[in-house]
Design an enzyme around this catalytic site. Structure first.
Site, PDB file in Angstrom:
ATOM      1  N   ASP A  45      -9.202  -5.822  -4.899  1.00 55.88           N
ATOM      2  CA  ASP A  45      -8.359  -4.682  -3.791  1.00 55.88           C
ATOM      3  C   ASP A  45      -9.049  -3.845  -3.644  1.00 55.88           C
ATOM      4  O   ASP A  45     -10.157  -3.611  -4.964  1.00 55.88           O
ATOM      5  CB  ASP A  45      -6.893  -4.333  -3.956  1.00 55.88           C
ATOM      6  CG  ASP A  45      -6.284  -3.348  -3.331  1.00 55.88           C
ATOM      7  OD1 ASP A  45      -7.196  -2.595  -2.903  1.00 55.88           O
ATOM      8  OD2 ASP A  45      -5.194  -3.148  -2.813  1.00 55.88           O
ATOM      9  N   HIS A  68      -6.940  -5.786  -0.639  1.00 56.62           N
ATOM     10  CA  HIS A  68      -5.581  -5.276  -0.389  1.00 56.62           C
ATOM     11  C   HIS A  68      -4.558  -5.486   0.573  1.00 56.62           C
ATOM     12  O   HIS A  68      -4.856  -5.610   1.898  1.00 56.62           O
ATOM     13  CB  HIS A  68      -6.424  -3.103   0.087  1.00 56.62           C
ATOM     14  CG  HIS A  68      -5.095  -2.709   0.594  1.00 56.62           C
ATOM     15  ND1 HIS A  68      -4.862  -2.434  -1.071  1.00 56.62           N
ATOM     16  CD2 HIS A  68      -5.619  -2.332   1.360  1.00 56.62           C
ATOM     17  CE1 HIS A  68      -4.159  -0.756  -0.458  1.00 56.62           C
ATOM     18  NE2 HIS A  68      -3.940  -0.974   1.036  1.00 56.62           N
ATOM     19  N   SER A 120       0.855  -0.927  -0.103  1.00 55.27           N
ATOM     20  CA  SER A 120       0.388  -0.249   0.054  1.00 55.27           C
ATOM     21  C   SER A 120       1.274   1.432   0.368  1.00 55.27           C
ATOM     22  O   SER A 120       1.766   1.346  -1.023  1.00 55.27           O
ATOM     23  CB  SER A 120      -0.832  -0.309   0.938  1.00 55.27           C
ATOM     24  OG  SER A 120      -2.147   0.822   1.441  1.00 55.27           O
TER      25      SER A 120
END
Ligand code: CA
Length: 543
Positions: free
Chosen positions: A408, A448, A194
Site C-alpha cells: 500500500d 492501496h 481507505s
C-alpha cells in the site's frame, strides 16, 4: 430521530393498507415510480426516482467531475432513489438508494475515500448485483468532489464527513426500504476501503447496532496522525526543483531495486513481492554512491540517502514515541508519483488548510510536528477512529473483516498491524477472543485497496475482477462476512486471484492464500511459487 420514527410508523401503517389492497396488481416498476420518500421522512428532498433496467449504463450528469464517475453499468432491474438529506441548517448529503427487484434480504452500505465527497457508484452496483442485497446505498459524505474546501468554517460538514452522513443514511435507508418492501430489514452489511475502511470501524465504534458485518479495507484509522504522516513527506522530499530531489524514476528503479534486493528473498521466493513487510528493514546506506567500494553510478548522494532513510523510518513524536508507522517497502513504485513525488499530498493539504488550521493560504512546505500535535488536540468531529476495543459492536454480534495491501502506497499496512495489536491488547492477547469478531487479512503485493503484482482480487469492491471470481467465502470478502454473520462460519484464509495484466478476459495468472494476522503466508520451500499449495499460513504470534 424520534419524530421520524413516529411518522414512519404511521406512514408504514397506511402504506401497508395500500399494498394489502393492491398487491399483485402493482408491478415493480409502478411500485417504484409511485414511491414518495418525501412524504415519509422530513428533511429529505427527492432528486431522482426512476426504474432502471438491467444492462443500463446509468449517467450522472450532475456528478462532480473530479469524482471521475460519469456513469455506471447496472446489472439488475432496480428502483433508483436519489435524495438530498438535510443534517443541519448548513449541511446535508446526497444519497443514492438502489432497491433491486430481486433480493435476498440483506442490505449493503458503501463508503467513500480520501477527503472526498464522491459516491462510489461501482460499489453500489456491486451490492445490487446478483441479488446480494435487498437494498444498497451510498452517500457523498456531506460534500461534493475530491477536495476539502467545503469543510472551511463549517463544522457540520466535517461532522457529516466524520460519521453523520453514513449513520443517517443507514437510518433513512432502513426506514425507506422497510416501507418500500413492507418487510422487516434483514442483516445489514457495510463495505468500504481507505477512508471507507475507517468509516466502517468508526461506525462500529459509535453505532454498534447499524451493521451486523463490516468489510473494512486499508482503514484510515488513527486518522489525524495518518494525515500528519502524509503531510510529513513533502517537507522531506522538497519540490521537484529542490536540491537533491529524488526523481520518480530513481524511486522506481534505483531505490525499488535495492529494496527488492534486500527484502524480496526473505520469503524464499524472488518474485518482486515482499510477503511480509514486518520483516523488511531496508539498509539505506547501501544506496550511497561508493558503498562497499562500488563504482556504480546507479546510486544516491548522501543528502538523498538521508531523505530515503527519513521516509523509510517510523514517524516519531519529539519524545521518541510512535506517531505513525513507517511506509510499506515496495510501495515506492506508486508512491514515487504520490507521497514522494515532490508535490504536497492533496487530501492532507486540504485537511490541514480547511479543518485543522483554518488557513486557506497555508503552505504545506511549512508543515511540522506542531501541526501534528494540533491535529491530535483538535480531533475534528471526533474523526480519529482509534478505539481500544469495539465491545458494544462485539456484544451486538457484529463481525469485522479487514484487509490491507502489503504494498500500500498511501496507508501503511503496518498501521493495520498496530491496530490489531491495540485491540488484541485489550483482549488480553487472546487470539480466540479476537477471532470471534475481528479478522485481519494481509494481502502481499497489493497496492492501496486494489491492484498490484499480488493476487489482489478478493471481492473488495465493484471492479471487473470482483465479478469474475466466485461469490463464496473462500474467494470473496463480502461473501465471507455474510457466511460469518449468518452461518457462524468465519474465514481462516481468503484466496486472492490475480488475472493476467488484471484483465479478466486474459485469464487467471495465479491464486494465493491470504492469511489472517498473526499468521504469515509461508513458502513451503519447494514447488511452483504460483501454485497456491506451495504456500501455507503459519502462526507467528504477532509483532
Ligand atoms: Ca518474494
Amino acid at each position: 430521530m424520534a419524530r421520524i420514527a413516529w411518522r414512519l410508523s404511521a406512514a408504514r401503517f397506511f402504506l401497508a393498507l395500500a399494498i394489502s389492497t393492491s398487491v399483485g396488481a402493482v408491478d415493480f416498476k409502478s411500485k417504484c415510480l409511485a414511491f414518495d420518500p418525501e412524504s415519509y421522512i422530513p428533511n429529505v428532498t427527492l432528486n431522482r426516482l426512476e426504474f432502471v433496467t438491467a444492462g443500463t449504463n446509468l449517467a450522472f450528469p450532475d456528478n462532480d467531475a473530479s469524482c471521475n464517475r460519469a456513469s455506471q453499468a447496472v446489472d439488475v432491474d432496480l428502483c433508483r432513489i436519489a435524495l438530498s438529506v438535510t443534517t443541519s441548517q448548513r449541511s446535508g448529503f446526497h444519497y443514492e438508494l438502489w432497491l433491486p427487484e430481486t433480493w435476498n434480504g440483506r442490505t449493503l452500505a458503501t463508503g467513500n475515500g480520501g477527503v472526498d465527497g464522491c459516491i462510489k457508484y461501482e460499489d453500489i452496483a456491486y451490492g445490487a448485483a446478483n441479488g446480494f442485497a435487498r437494498y444498497t446505498f451510498g452517500t457523498n459524505n456531506g460534500h461534493n468532489g475530491t477536495g476539502g474546501a467545503a469543510f472551511y468554517k463549517n463544522e457540520d460538514v466535517v461532522i457529516d464527513f466524520s460519521w453523520r452522513a453514513l449513520h443517517t443514511s443507514v437510518e433513512v435507508g432502513k426506514n425507506l426500504a422497510s416501507l418500500f418492501y413492507d418487510e422487516d430489514i434483514g442483516k445489514s452489511y457495510y463495505i468500504g476501503c481507505s477512508l471507507g475502511g475507517r468509516q466502517g470501524i468508526g461506525n462500529a465504534e459509535k453505532f454498534p447496532e447499524d451493521f451486523d458485518g463490516i468489510v473494512a479495507g486499508a482503514p484510515a484509522v488513527d486518522f489525524n496522525s495518518l494525515y500528519s504522516w502524509r503531510a510529513s513527506f513533502f517537507p522531506i522530499t522538497g519540490d521537484t526543483k529542490s536540491e537533491d530531489f529524488i526523481s520518480p524514476n530513481t524511486w522506481k528503479t534505483t531505490i525499488h531495486n535495492e529494496v527488492l534486493k534486500q527484502c524480496d528473498i526473505i520469503d524464499g521466493v524472488e518474485d518482486g513481492i515482499i510477503e511480509d513487510p514486518i520483516l523488511c528493514h531496508v539498509d539505506t546506506q547501501q544506496l550511497l554512491c561508493g558503498f562497499n567500494n562500488s563504482t556504480s553510478t546507479d546510486c544516491l548522494n548522501a543528502a538523498q540517502v538521508k531523505k530515503v532513510q527519513a521516509i523509510f523510518s517510523d514517524y516519531l513524536w519529539p519524545n521518541g514515541t510512535l506517531l505513525y508507522p513507517r511506509v510499506n517497502p515496495g510501495g515506492e513504485l506508486l508512491a514515487a508519483d504520490g507521497l514522494y513525488s515532490g508535490k504536497a499530498y492533496g487530501p492532507s493539504v486540504d485537511w490541514f488548510k480547511y479543518v485543522i488550521l483554518g488557513e486557506p493560504s497555508w503552505d504545506p512546505a511549512t508543515y511540522t510536528l506542531d501541526d501534528a500535535a494540533l491535529a491530535v488536540a483538535k480531533n475534528p468531529a471526533d474523526i480519529d477512529t482509534w478505539p481500544y476495543a469495539l465491545s458494544a459492536f462485539q456484544d451486538h454480534g457484529g463481525k469485522i473483516i479487514t484487509y490491507h495491501g502489503q504494498q500500500d502506497q498511501q496507508i501503511s499496512s503496518l498501521n493495520s498491524v498496530r491496530f490489531w495489536e491495540r485491540l488484541a491488547k485489550e483482549a488480553d492477547f487472546d487470539l480466540e477472543k479476537m477471532d470471534t469478531f475481528y479478522r485481519f487479512f494481509r494481502i502481499p503485493g497489493m497496492y492501496h485497496c486494489g491492484t498490484g503484482p499480488g493476487a489482489w482480487t478478493v471481492g473488495q469492491g465493484g471492479s471487473a475482477p470482483a465479478y469474475a471470481i466466485p461469490f463464496d467465502k473462500e474467494h470473496n470478502v463480502l461473501a465471507a462476512i455474510v457466511d460469518w454473520v449468518e452461518k457462524g462460519v468465519a474465514p481462516d484464509e481468503i484466496v486472492g486471484t490475480k488475472f493476467v495484466n488484471d484483465s479478466v478476459g486474459a485469464g487467471i495468472m495465479y491464486q494465493h492464500r491470504h492469511c489472517r494476522y498473526p499468521y504469515r503466508s509461508t513458502y513451503s520451500g519447494a514447488g511452483d511459487p504460483l501454485d497456491i499449495d506451495s504456500w501455507h499460513c503459519v502462526y507467528f504470534g504477532g509483532y
